[in-house]
Design a protein around this motif. Structure first.
Motif, PDB file in Angstrom:
ATOM      1  N   ASN A  21      47.905  53.913   2.346  1.00  0.00           N
ATOM      2  CA  ASN A  21      47.150  53.583   1.146  1.00  0.00           C
ATOM      3  C   ASN A  21      47.678  52.281   0.536  1.00  0.00           C
ATOM      4  O   ASN A  21      48.322  52.276  -0.504  1.00  0.00           O
ATOM      5  N   ARG A  22      47.420  51.186   1.221  1.00  0.00           N
ATOM      6  CA  ARG A  22      47.858  49.874   0.761  1.00  0.00           C
ATOM      7  C   ARG A  22      46.649  48.997   0.533  1.00  0.00           C
ATOM      8  O   ARG A  22      45.643  49.112   1.220  1.00  0.00           O
ATOM      9  N   LYS A  23      46.755  48.116  -0.434  1.00  0.00           N
ATOM     10  CA  LYS A  23      45.670  47.187  -0.724  1.00  0.00           C
ATOM     11  C   LYS A  23      45.614  46.139   0.389  1.00  0.00           C
ATOM     12  O   LYS A  23      46.639  45.639   0.833  1.00  0.00           O
ATOM     13  N   VAL A  24      44.412  45.819   0.844  1.00  0.00           N
ATOM     14  CA  VAL A  24      44.250  44.760   1.840  1.00  0.00           C
ATOM     15  C   VAL A  24      44.632  43.431   1.203  1.00  0.00           C
ATOM     16  O   VAL A  24      45.265  42.589   1.828  1.00  0.00           O
ATOM     17  N   ILE A  25      44.270  43.274  -0.065  1.00  0.00           N
ATOM     18  CA  ILE A  25      44.618  42.070  -0.811  1.00  0.00           C
ATOM     19  C   ILE A  25      45.509  42.526  -1.978  1.00  0.00           C
ATOM     20  O   ILE A  25      44.998  43.007  -2.996  1.00  0.00           O
ATOM     21  N   PRO A  26      46.831  42.398  -1.854  1.00  0.00           N
ATOM     22  CA  PRO A  26      47.741  42.904  -2.881  1.00  0.00           C
ATOM     23  C   PRO A  26      47.478  42.328  -4.273  1.00  0.00           C
ATOM     24  O   PRO A  26      47.716  43.001  -5.270  1.00  0.00           O
ATOM     25  N   ALA A  27      46.971  41.108  -4.372  1.00  0.00           N
ATOM     26  CA  ALA A  27      46.707  40.486  -5.671  1.00  0.00           C
ATOM     27  C   ALA A  27      45.599  41.215  -6.431  1.00  0.00           C
ATOM     28  O   ALA A  27      45.447  41.029  -7.636  1.00  0.00           O
ATOM     29  N   ALA A  28      44.831  42.048  -5.756  1.00  0.00           N
ATOM     30  CA  ALA A  28      43.733  42.776  -6.396  1.00  0.00           C
ATOM     31  C   ALA A  28      44.179  44.092  -7.009  1.00  0.00           C
ATOM     32  O   ALA A  28      43.357  44.836  -7.546  1.00  0.00           O
ATOM     33  N   SER A  29      45.455  44.382  -6.977  1.00  0.00           N
ATOM     34  CA  SER A  29      45.962  45.665  -7.452  1.00  0.00           C
ATOM     35  C   SER A  29      45.607  45.938  -8.913  1.00  0.00           C
ATOM     36  O   SER A  29      45.134  47.021  -9.242  1.00  0.00           O
ATOM     37  N   ALA A  30      45.818  44.973  -9.788  1.00  0.00           N
ATOM     38  CA  ALA A  30      45.514  45.166 -11.216  1.00  0.00           C
ATOM     39  C   ALA A  30      44.014  45.366 -11.428  1.00  0.00           C
ATOM     40  O   ALA A  30      43.603  46.211 -12.232  1.00  0.00           O
ATOM     41  N   ALA A  31      43.198  44.614 -10.713  1.00  0.00           N
ATOM     42  CA  ALA A  31      41.746  44.750 -10.843  1.00  0.00           C
ATOM     43  C   ALA A  31      41.281  46.122 -10.352  1.00  0.00           C
ATOM     44  O   ALA A  31      40.396  46.734 -10.952  1.00  0.00           O
ATOM     45  N   MET A  32      41.884  46.623  -9.277  1.00  0.00           N
ATOM     46  CA  MET A  32      41.508  47.942  -8.763  1.00  0.00           C
ATOM     47  C   MET A  32      41.921  49.043  -9.738  1.00  0.00           C
ATOM     48  O   MET A  32      41.184  50.014  -9.926  1.00  0.00           O
ATOM     49  N   ASP A  33      43.076  48.901 -10.374  1.00  0.00           N
ATOM     50  CA  ASP A  33      43.479  49.888 -11.381  1.00  0.00           C
ATOM     51  C   ASP A  33      42.504  49.889 -12.552  1.00  0.00           C
ATOM     52  O   ASP A  33      42.092  50.942 -13.035  1.00  0.00           O
ATOM     53  N   SER A  34      42.122  48.710 -12.995  1.00  0.00           N
ATOM     54  CA  SER A  34      41.163  48.595 -14.089  1.00  0.00           C
ATOM     55  C   SER A  34      39.824  49.226 -13.694  1.00  0.00           C
ATOM     56  O   SER A  34      39.198  49.931 -14.488  1.00  0.00           O
ATOM     57  N   PHE A  35      39.408  48.984 -12.466  1.00  0.00           N
ATOM     58  CA  PHE A  35      38.167  49.547 -11.938  1.00  0.00           C
ATOM     59  C   PHE A  35      38.252  51.075 -11.920  1.00  0.00           C
ATOM     60  O   PHE A  35      37.301  51.777 -12.262  1.00  0.00           O
ATOM     61  N   LYS A  36      39.413  51.608 -11.555  1.00  0.00           N
ATOM     62  CA  LYS A  36      39.622  53.057 -11.514  1.00  0.00           C
ATOM     63  C   LYS A  36      39.484  53.659 -12.911  1.00  0.00           C
ATOM     64  O   LYS A  36      38.804  54.662 -13.095  1.00  0.00           O
ATOM     65  N   TRP A  37      40.119  53.019 -13.927  1.00  0.00           N
ATOM     66  CA  TRP A  37      40.033  53.551 -15.290  1.00  0.00           C
ATOM     67  C   TRP A  37      38.607  53.461 -15.820  1.00  0.00           C
ATOM     68  O   TRP A  37      38.139  54.364 -16.511  1.00  0.00           O
ATOM     69  N   GLU A  38      37.916  52.369 -15.483  1.00  0.00           N
ATOM     70  CA  GLU A  38      36.523  52.192 -15.910  1.00  0.00           C
ATOM     71  C   GLU A  38      35.642  53.293 -15.322  1.00  0.00           C
ATOM     72  O   GLU A  38      34.829  53.901 -16.023  1.00  0.00           O
ATOM     73  N   THR A  39      35.810  53.561 -14.042  1.00  0.00           N
ATOM     74  CA  THR A  39      35.014  54.587 -13.376  1.00  0.00           C
ATOM     75  C   THR A  39      35.331  55.972 -13.940  1.00  0.00           C
ATOM     76  O   THR A  39      34.425  56.771 -14.181  1.00  0.00           O
ATOM     77  N   ALA A  40      36.604  56.246 -14.182  1.00  0.00           N
ATOM     78  CA  ALA A  40      36.987  57.538 -14.767  1.00  0.00           C
ATOM     79  C   ALA A  40      36.345  57.705 -16.142  1.00  0.00           C
ATOM     80  O   ALA A  40      35.838  58.779 -16.477  1.00  0.00           O
ATOM     81  N   SER A  41      36.334  56.640 -16.924  1.00  0.00           N
ATOM     82  CA  SER A  41      35.732  56.686 -18.249  1.00  0.00           C
ATOM     83  C   SER A  41      34.234  56.964 -18.165  1.00  0.00           C
ATOM     84  O   SER A  41      33.693  57.747 -18.937  1.00  0.00           O
ATOM     85  N   GLU A  42      33.562  56.323 -17.204  1.00  0.00           N
ATOM     86  CA  GLU A  42      32.124  56.539 -17.025  1.00  0.00           C
ATOM     87  C   GLU A  42      31.814  57.987 -16.648  1.00  0.00           C
ATOM     88  O   GLU A  42      30.760  58.504 -17.000  1.00  0.00           O
ATOM     89  N   LEU A  43      32.746  58.619 -15.933  1.00  0.00           N
ATOM     90  CA  LEU A  43      32.547  60.012 -15.525  1.00  0.00           C
ATOM     91  C   LEU A  43      32.982  60.995 -16.607  1.00  0.00           C
ATOM     92  O   LEU A  43      32.838  62.211 -16.434  1.00  0.00           O
ATOM     93  N   GLY A  44      33.538  60.487 -17.695  1.00  0.00           N
ATOM     94  CA  GLY A  44      33.979  61.347 -18.775  1.00  0.00           C
ATOM     95  C   GLY A  44      35.338  61.973 -18.553  1.00  0.00           C
ATOM     96  O   GLY A  44      35.706  62.932 -19.227  1.00  0.00           O
ATOM     97  N   VAL A  45      36.100  61.433 -17.606  1.00  0.00           N
ATOM     98  CA  VAL A  45      37.437  61.944 -17.332  1.00  0.00           C
ATOM     99  C   VAL A  45      38.400  61.301 -18.319  1.00  0.00           C
ATOM    100  O   VAL A  45      38.444  60.079 -18.447  1.00  0.00           O
ATOM    101  N   GLN A  46      39.152  62.123 -19.009  1.00  0.00           N
ATOM    102  CA  GLN A  46      40.135  61.599 -19.944  1.00  0.00           C
ATOM    103  C   GLN A  46      41.427  61.334 -19.185  1.00  0.00           C
ATOM    104  O   GLN A  46      42.074  62.259 -18.698  1.00  0.00           O
ATOM    105  N   VAL A  47      41.771  60.061 -19.074  1.00  0.00           N
ATOM    106  CA  VAL A  47      42.977  59.670 -18.361  1.00  0.00           C
ATOM    107  C   VAL A  47      44.172  59.929 -19.278  1.00  0.00           C
ATOM    108  O   VAL A  47      44.183  59.486 -20.419  1.00  0.00           O
ATOM    109  N   PRO A  48      45.161  60.649 -18.782  1.00  0.00           N
ATOM    110  CA  PRO A  48      46.340  60.929 -19.598  1.00  0.00           C
ATOM    111  C   PRO A  48      47.063  59.646 -20.017  1.00  0.00           C
ATOM    112  O   PRO A  48      46.955  58.617 -19.346  1.00  0.00           O
ATOM    113  N   GLN A  49      47.805  59.726 -21.129  1.00  0.00           N
ATOM    114  CA  GLN A  49      48.576  58.589 -21.613  1.00  0.00           C
ATOM    115  C   GLN A  49      49.522  58.118 -20.515  1.00  0.00           C
ATOM    116  O   GLN A  49      50.186  58.914 -19.879  1.00  0.00           O
ATOM    117  N   GLY A  50      49.572  56.838 -20.282  1.00  0.00           N
ATOM    118  CA  GLY A  50      50.434  56.287 -19.238  1.00  0.00           C
ATOM    119  C   GLY A  50      49.710  56.103 -17.913  1.00  0.00           C
ATOM    120  O   GLY A  50      50.210  55.450 -17.018  1.00  0.00           O
TER     121      GLY A  50
END
Length: 85
Positions: free
Chosen positions: A8-37
């Motif tokens: 489970n490694r990023k093909v482009i390591p520089a995209a790591s922050a963008a992928m994390d942001s994308f993950k939180w955005e998608t979780a928010s759209e699904l109504g998943v409450q991401v725990p603190q941290g």
């Protein structure tokens, strides 16, 4: 964890922050409450799978949209990544 499961490694390591942001955005759209941290290991696998599945759907839709507009996004060069114990 078995040695063969460390893929489970990023093909482009520089995209790591963008992928994390994308993950939180998608979780928010699904109504998943991401725990603190941002640790999501305590969420059921069904919830995490839904987040990942929707991320893939959105990425495919974006790629298809770019192809429909006549733009072919660049394809990253994937190198053979070996793991060491």
């Amino acid at each position: 964890m078995a040695q063969g499961q460390r893929t489970n490694r990023k093909v482009i390591p520089a995209a790591s922050a963008a992928m994390d942001s994308f993950k939180w955005e998608t979780a928010s759209e699904l109504g998943v409450q991401v725990p603190q941290g941002g640790y999501m290991g305590d969420l059921p696998s069904r919830v995490n799978g839904a987040i990942g599945g929707n991320m893939v759907k959105k990425m495919i839709a974006a790629y298809e949209q770019s192809l429909a507009q006549g733009n072919k996004p660049p394809t990253p060069q994937v190198t053979n990544q070996t793991t060491t114990p």
